[in-house]
Design an enzyme around this catalytic site. Structure first.
Site, PDB file in Angstrom:
ATOM      1  N   GLU A  17       0.850  -1.197   0.000  1.00 45.41           N
ATOM      2  CA  GLU A  17       0.000   0.000   0.000  1.00 45.41           C
ATOM      3  C   GLU A  17       0.885   1.246   0.000  1.00 45.41           C
ATOM      4  OE1 GLU A  17      -3.717   0.568   2.413  1.00 45.41           O
ATOM      5  OE2 GLU A  17      -2.484   2.102   3.369  1.00 45.41           O
ATOM      6  N   ALA A  51      -9.611  12.264   1.598  1.00 46.00           N
ATOM      7  CA  ALA A  51     -10.811  13.005   1.187  1.00 46.00           C
ATOM      8  C   ALA A  51     -10.646  14.507   1.347  1.00 46.00           C
ATOM      9  CB  ALA A  51     -11.999  12.527   1.997  1.00 46.00           C
ATOM     10  N   HIS A  77      -8.248   3.505  -3.819  1.00 48.56           N
ATOM     11  CA  HIS A  77      -9.187   3.679  -2.707  1.00 48.56           C
ATOM     12  C   HIS A  77     -10.110   4.868  -2.990  1.00 48.56           C
ATOM     13  CE1 HIS A  77      -6.672   1.527   0.639  1.00 48.56           C
ATOM     14  NE2 HIS A  77      -6.550   0.927  -0.528  1.00 48.56           N
ATOM     15  N   LYS A 168     -22.079  -5.533   3.832  1.00 51.93           N
ATOM     16  CA  LYS A 168     -21.193  -4.890   2.848  1.00 51.93           C
ATOM     17  C   LYS A 168     -20.783  -5.899   1.779  1.00 51.93           C
ATOM     18  CE  LYS A 168     -17.143  -3.177   4.496  1.00 51.93           C
ATOM     19  NZ  LYS A 168     -16.259  -2.259   5.216  1.00 51.93           N
ATOM     20  N   GLN A 215       6.496   5.966  15.623  1.00 52.95           N
ATOM     21  CA  GLN A 215       5.377   5.523  14.784  1.00 52.95           C
ATOM     22  C   GLN A 215       4.342   4.756  15.626  1.00 52.95           C
ATOM     23  OE1 GLN A 215       7.209   3.279  11.583  1.00 52.95           O
ATOM     24  NE2 GLN A 215       5.230   2.840  10.694  1.00 52.95           N
ATOM     25  N   LYS A 275       7.856   3.825   1.881  1.00 53.83           N
ATOM     26  CA  LYS A 275       9.298   3.632   2.128  1.00 53.83           C
ATOM     27  C   LYS A 275       9.807   2.481   1.251  1.00 53.83           C
ATOM     28  CE  LYS A 275       9.012   5.214   6.904  1.00 53.83           C
ATOM     29  NZ  LYS A 275       8.785   4.772   8.269  1.00 53.83           N
TER      30      LYS A 275
HETATM   31  P1  FAD Z   1     -17.857   0.930   7.302  1.00 53.90           P
HETATM   32  O1  FAD Z   1     -17.766  -0.399   6.668  1.00 53.90           O
HETATM   33  O2  FAD Z   1     -18.987   1.824   6.886  1.00 53.90           O
HETATM   34  O3  FAD Z   1     -17.919   0.716   8.880  1.00 53.90           O
HETATM   35  C1  FAD Z   1     -17.782   1.831   9.774  1.00 53.90           C
HETATM   36  C2  FAD Z   1     -18.518   1.562  11.066  1.00 53.90           C
HETATM   37  O4  FAD Z   1     -19.926   1.592  10.843  1.00 53.90           O
HETATM   38  C3  FAD Z   1     -18.225   0.186  11.682  1.00 53.90           C
HETATM   39  O5  FAD Z   1     -18.253   0.331  13.073  1.00 53.90           O
HETATM   40  C4  FAD Z   1     -19.395  -0.664  11.205  1.00 53.90           C
HETATM   41  O6  FAD Z   1     -19.673  -1.759  12.078  1.00 53.90           O
HETATM   42  C5  FAD Z   1     -20.533   0.365  11.217  1.00 53.90           C
HETATM   43  N1  FAD Z   1     -21.571   0.101  10.222  1.00 53.90           N
HETATM   44  C6  FAD Z   1     -21.413  -0.301   8.950  1.00 53.90           C
HETATM   45  N2  FAD Z   1     -22.596  -0.388   8.323  1.00 53.90           N
HETATM   46  C7  FAD Z   1     -23.537  -0.031   9.230  1.00 53.90           C
HETATM   47  C8  FAD Z   1     -24.969   0.098   9.205  1.00 53.90           C
HETATM   48  N3  FAD Z   1     -25.659  -0.198   8.106  1.00 53.90           N
HETATM   49  N4  FAD Z   1     -25.601   0.516  10.318  1.00 53.90           N
HETATM   50  C9  FAD Z   1     -24.910   0.811  11.455  1.00 53.90           C
HETATM   51  N5  FAD Z   1     -23.556   0.704  11.543  1.00 53.90           N
HETATM   52  C10 FAD Z   1     -22.882   0.292  10.449  1.00 53.90           C
HETATM   53  N6  FAD Z   1      -9.408   5.973   5.200  1.00 53.90           N
HETATM   54  C11 FAD Z   1      -9.225   6.956   4.272  1.00 53.90           C
HETATM   55  O7  FAD Z   1      -9.615   8.110   4.511  1.00 53.90           O
HETATM   56  N7  FAD Z   1      -8.614   6.691   3.067  1.00 53.90           N
HETATM   57  C12 FAD Z   1      -8.187   5.440   2.736  1.00 53.90           C
HETATM   58  O8  FAD Z   1      -7.669   5.226   1.640  1.00 53.90           O
HETATM   59  C13 FAD Z   1      -8.347   4.380   3.696  1.00 53.90           C
HETATM   60  N8  FAD Z   1      -7.954   3.112   3.437  1.00 53.90           N
HETATM   61  C14 FAD Z   1      -8.174   2.113   4.358  1.00 53.90           C
HETATM   62  C15 FAD Z   1      -7.787   0.791   4.049  1.00 53.90           C
HETATM   63  C16 FAD Z   1      -7.995  -0.233   4.969  1.00 53.90           C
HETATM   64  C17 FAD Z   1      -7.577  -1.638   4.619  1.00 53.90           C
HETATM   65  C18 FAD Z   1      -8.589   0.052   6.230  1.00 53.90           C
HETATM   66  C19 FAD Z   1      -8.788  -1.042   7.238  1.00 53.90           C
HETATM   67  C20 FAD Z   1      -8.984   1.349   6.539  1.00 53.90           C
HETATM   68  C21 FAD Z   1      -8.792   2.392   5.613  1.00 53.90           C
HETATM   69  N9  FAD Z   1      -9.184   3.697   5.878  1.00 53.90           N
HETATM   70  C22 FAD Z   1      -8.998   4.707   4.950  1.00 53.90           C
HETATM   71  C23 FAD Z   1      -9.796   4.040   7.171  1.00 53.90           C
HETATM   72  C24 FAD Z   1     -11.348   3.897   7.132  1.00 53.90           C
HETATM   73  O9  FAD Z   1     -11.880   4.873   6.267  1.00 53.90           O
HETATM   74  C25 FAD Z   1     -11.872   4.064   8.548  1.00 53.90           C
HETATM   75  O10 FAD Z   1     -11.473   2.980   9.347  1.00 53.90           O
HETATM   76  C26 FAD Z   1     -13.358   4.319   8.704  1.00 53.90           C
HETATM   77  O11 FAD Z   1     -13.611   4.712  10.047  1.00 53.90           O
HETATM   78  C27 FAD Z   1     -14.270   3.142   8.404  1.00 53.90           C
HETATM   79  O12 FAD Z   1     -14.309   2.845   7.072  1.00 53.90           O
HETATM   80  P2  FAD Z   1     -15.058   1.497   6.571  1.00 53.90           P
HETATM   81  O13 FAD Z   1     -15.044   1.566   5.099  1.00 53.90           O
HETATM   82  O14 FAD Z   1     -14.487   0.314   7.226  1.00 53.90           O
HETATM   83  O15 FAD Z   1     -16.546   1.791   7.127  1.00 53.90           O
END
Ligand code: FAD
Length: 291
Positions: A17, A51, A77, A168, A215, A275
């Site tokens: 990544e 974003a 992403h 999802k 870190q 890195k």
């Molecule tokens: P979701 O899948 O929407 O989940 C978020 C929360 O909402 C969870 O607690 C889930 O249980 C809950 N939830 C989901 N659906 C519902 C529903 N229908 N009703 C009620 N609750 C629900 N962030 C960035 O800004 N840019 C990136 O490029 C980025 N890349 C990432 C890559 C990876 C592999 C990971 C693990 C995280 C990344 N993130 C990134 C961080 C991510 O955006 C955050 O962790 C964010 O808080 C959650 O995103 P998600 O897509 O997992 O959300």
């Protein structure tokens, strides 16, 4: 190439990544680092999305360069929570036009000034809303999603987190990448639970090599990850010696990756933090294992 096709191949692989610059002035140096990482020819490279600010277009630019100039499959992403429908649709159209095949559909973190707001009218409240939008766009994207072996920080408990993860996946997510973790048993336990819940898509574990003492606090703040005693001792001992910490952090990450391979995982994703030397060293450590 679609990530699901890569993940279905025989043999072990490693993917990386990278992240785009946060400012325009950093663009050239970040792009150079990501190209150096691409030249290591991992299975694929994911490019994160910021974003906020005006630099979100760099995700696409870097993903396109990695794919076209270096021949490495890319995963772009995209986040949705603080965006309007118009912005998200425009980004999807840009990705389609750029020939992007793989999209990581994410909610994104809720910006500080939007926390506590009534979200009922937001166009995108969860990642699943973006997955549906991507499906409706008519483009043939291979869609990935995020998952959390140690539970998403906003979830009251794991059962609920896994229930929404299943929603999802059912909406169109074809593979999952995990949040970083430092104890592989957490991953094995999580895999058991999601399989039991009927989630059958491939899961790509995400490993973060901690290569600097400072870190650690940031990584815990971002991910809420549990730090095993073995890892804490390593940071205590080497955290103030940058060269030693780097060597120890790479060794710890390598050890985690080898254990994952030994326990049936075929592809591991490494958070390179842009890195190239760290990415290269991990590949070297695995040269015989990856063949
Ligand atoms: P979701 O899948 O929407 O989940 C978020 C929360 O909402 C969870 O607690 C889930 O249980 C809950 N939830 C989901 N659906 C519902 C529903 N229908 N009703 C009620 N609750 C629900 N962030 C960035 O800004 N840019 C990136 O490029 C980025 N890349 C990432 C890559 C990876 C592999 C990971 C693990 C995280 C990344 N993130 C990134 C961080 C991510 O955006 C955050 O962790 C964010 O808080 C959650 O995103 P998600 O897509 O997992 O959300």
């Amino acid at each position: 190439m679609k990530i699901t096709e890569l993940l279905a191949r025989d043999g072990l692989s490693l993917s990386f990544e990278v992240f785009p610059p946060k400012t325009d002035t950093a663009f050239e140096s970040v792009k150079a680092a990501t190209e150096e990482i691409a030249d290591l020819h991992p299975a694929f490279i994911s490019v994160t999305y910021g974003a906020g600010g005006g630099t979100s277009q760099y995700t696409l630019e870097i993903a396109k360069t990695i794919k076209e100039a270096h021949g490495v499959p890319t995963l772009a992403h995209l986040t949705c929570v603080s965006s309007t429908r118009e912005t998200v649709r425009a980004r999807i159209a840009d990705m389609k036009a750029a020939g992007i095949e793989n999209v990581m559909a994410l909610r994104g973190d809720i910006p500080a000034d939007m926390q506590g707001m009534d979200r009922s009218n937001w166009p995108y409240r969860y990642a699943v809303d973006l997955v549906r939008e991507l499906k409706e766009s008519g483009a043939d994207f291979c869609i990935g999603g995020a998952c959390y072996p140690e539970v998403h920080p906003e979830s009251p408990h794991q059962k609920e987190d896994i229930r929404y993860l299943k929603e999802k996946v059912d909406a169109g997510v074809e593979f999952l990448t995990t949040q970083m973790f430092f104890d592989n048993n957490l991953l094995y336990n999580f895999l058991y639970k999601i399989r039991e819940a009927g989630i059958t898509v491939p899961v790509v574990p995400g490993i973060m090599p901690i290569t600097a003492g400072n870190q650690v606090a940031r990584a815990i703040q971002l991910s809420g990850s549990f730090m095993p005693r073995r890892f804490v001792s390593l940071v205590d001992k080497f955290g103030s010696n940058p060269a030693a910490m780097k060597q120890a952090g790479i060794a710890y990450a390598t050890d985690q990756i080898i254990d994952l391979y030994a326990n049936g995982i075929k592809n591991v994703h490494v958070y390179t933090m842009n890195k190239p030397d760290v990415a290269r060293k991990i590949l070297e450590n695995l040269s015989e294992i990856l063949g």
